[in-house]
Enzyme design. Structure first.
Site, PDB file in Angstrom:
ATOM      1  N   GLY A  60       2.364  68.976  31.158  1.00 19.69           N
ATOM      2  CA  GLY A  60       1.324  70.244  31.737  1.00 19.69           C
ATOM      3  C   GLY A  60       0.212  70.133  31.999  1.00 19.69           C
ATOM      4  O   GLY A  60      -0.437  71.102  32.416  1.00 19.69           O
ATOM      5  N   LYS A 161       2.967  62.994  44.820  1.00 18.40           N
ATOM      6  CA  LYS A 161       2.811  61.845  44.476  1.00 18.40           C
ATOM      7  C   LYS A 161       3.687  60.908  45.113  1.00 18.40           C
ATOM      8  O   LYS A 161       5.142  61.103  44.938  1.00 18.40           O
ATOM      9  CB  LYS A 161       2.735  61.592  42.998  1.00 18.40           C
ATOM     10  CG  LYS A 161       2.525  60.151  42.556  1.00 18.40           C
ATOM     11  CD  LYS A 161       2.084  59.808  40.962  1.00 18.40           C
ATOM     12  CE  LYS A 161       3.588  60.362  40.300  1.00 18.40           C
ATOM     13  NZ  LYS A 161       3.205  60.159  38.672  1.00 18.40           N
TER      14      LYS A 161
END
Length: 206
Positions: A60, A161
């Site tokens: 998170g 990413k």
């Protein structure tokens, strides 16, 4: 005196240790939060009122940053196959992004709202076999890009990413075909020895 590769590696690890400590001190769930903060500040990614989707959100850290940047104005929807403790201002869906039913649930949560920003820090379960891990990682990035082509607003942005290696060049070309501008980012909080790099697609094409 010129630094040796060893001293540079030590310095990078030292900085990373700093981010681990800082995350605990400031209440962030992961050091990855500082990666997003650095990129977001440099490239002005967040604006109150926007709709943000966080793919591969657990635990998170990125969702925490997104919620802070939105300041209660806008929408943040997070998705991960793993459990994630609730974050104020973030709607969470637990499921496998590769499954059509989970993707349908995500789209239902968005309720036809145009998505302004997609952030994706997904990684596959690491096997330790480089070829397999690279292939799986690129597949996740490709799925996220496909989601962007369907859901991201015209002019919207995408941060993902990826790992440098097989499939990277092809994915970079696909990003350039989808966005007006694509840049690479290697934030300070990213491990120096890691081949991870972040691609930022700016301004989705019509």
């Amino acid at each position: 005196m010129k630094r040796t590769k060893t001293s540079k590696a030590w310095m990078k690890e030292h900085v990373n240790d700093f981010f681990v400590r800082q995350a605990k001190k400031e209440g962030y769930r992961s050091r990855a939060a500082y990666k997003l903060m650095e990129i977001a500040e440099r490239d002005h990614l967040f604006k109150p009122g926007m709709t943000v989707v966080d793919l591969g959100a657990a635990p998170g850290g990125w969702s925490q940053v997104a919620a802070e940047k939105l300041k209660g104005k806008g929408r943040a929807v997070a998705l991960d196959i793993l459990e994630m403790a609730p974050i104020s201002g973030v709607t969470f869906i637990q499921g496998d992004f590769r499954e059509a039913s989970v993707l349908a649930e995500l789209k239902e949560q968005l309720k036809d709202l145009p998505v302004d920003l997609v952030i994706c820090d997904m990684s596959p379960n690491i096997t330790g076999i480089r070829v397999i891990d690279q292939t799986r990682g690129m597949h996740l990035a490709e799925l996220a890009l496909e989601f962007c082509t369907e859901q991201l607003n015209s002019g919207g942005n995408f941060l993902v990413k990826v790992f440098q290696g097989s499939g990277f060049d092809e994915f970079f070309r696909a990003m350039r075909a989808t966005f007006h501008r694509v840049v690479t980012r290697k934030p300070l909080a990213s491990r120096g020895r890691s081949s991870e790099i972040y691609l930022l697609g700016l301004g989705k094409r019509d």
